[in-house]
Scaffold this motif. Structure first.
Motif: not given
Length: 279
Positions: A98-101, A103-110, A157-159, A162-165
């Protein structure tokens, strides 16, 4: 290779982490061999030996049913560790995905994933676990599910952070430019680079999972007989704490030792994996 040498060097210098590692290894060994070295049957009652204190015959004494407490602790080590590790693994896997998805896709999913995490984090862990157990009913598997449920938002939240970075790094843009799929980018290039905080959080959460599962068993909402679990041993001995304190003392010490071990080792891993610390 250089990075791993630096990691081992930092970890070896941390005396507290080494003590934690010794505790963890000790209890893992007990979990493997414990049921085979119990001096007495940990389940069958012997009412001729009830409430005996620690002695040469029964090192940790006996409980209200005459069962050897040392044998029960040795036998219960496997289940107590299994619940803590399984719940952490289940929560970590779900939270990482969930954290990777997010951070990676953002927008409404985030927004959706983070708001769900906010809702879960609004409840204290033990209360959320109690609510889930009340719905599912007491059992070992349901305890694992309940404890894992609260781990999900913490890992997510942690992932996500980190993914955003990592996502902003130039080499990720270069990989996208040559046509790499999102799946390849996420699991081959992003996930390996964010493993450090995941490993640290996993180690630290195992201690919390063991405490939470023991608390549920203590309240009668965890494992069910004849399964032996340290929290249930505490619950069985609380009525006799004045006349036979050893019934609760030794399972309590076991819980404290394993929790301290994971916390010390987790803190050491965090320091060793932090690139900002000196070698």
């Amino acid at each position: 290779m250089v990075r791993w040498r630096s990691f081992y060097r930092k970890l070896a210098k941390n005396k507290a982490a080494l003590i934690g590692a010794v505790f963890i290894i000790f209890f893992f060994i007990l979990a493997i061999i414990g049921p085979y070295i119990t001096p007495y049957d940990p389940i069958t009652p012997d009412f001729s030996k009830t409430f005996q204190g620690p002695s040469a015959e029964h090192w940790f004494g006996t409980d209200d049913k005459g069962r050897d407490i040392l044998s029960r602790i040795l036998d219960g080590t496997r289940l107590s560790l299994f619940i803590g590790i399984s719940a952490t693994f289940l929560g970590a896997v779900t939270g990482v995905i969930l954290g990777i998805l997010s951070g990676y896709y953002g927008r409404w999913l985030d927004s959706l994933i983070m708001r769900l995490c906010d809702v879960l984090l609004a409840f204290p862990g033990i209360l959320l676990a109690l609510a889930i157990i009340s719905i599912l009913g007491p059992s070992t598997m349901n305890v694992i599910i309940a404890v894992a449920f609260y781990a999900i938002p913490s890992f997510a939240r942690i992932v996500r952070g980190s993914t955003l970075g990592v996502k902003k790094l130039e080499y990720i843009d270069a990989i996208k430019a040559v046509g790499a799929t999102d799946f390849r980018i996420i699991f081959k290039h992003i996930l390996p680079n964010i493993m450090s905080p995941i490993i640290v959080q996993t180690t630290l959460y195992i201690a919390s999972a063991i405490i939470t599962s023991s608390a549920l068993s203590f309240l009668g909402l965890g494992t069910t007989p004849p399964d032996i679990e340290w929290g249930r041993m505490l619950s069985e001995g609380r009525s006799y704490i004045a006349q036979a304190p050893h019934i609760t003392l030794f399972p309590g010490i076991a819980i404290v030792m394993v929790v301290i071990g994971f916390n010390l080792f987790g803190d050491g891993l965090r320091d060793a994996l932090d690139p900002r610390t000196k070698n």
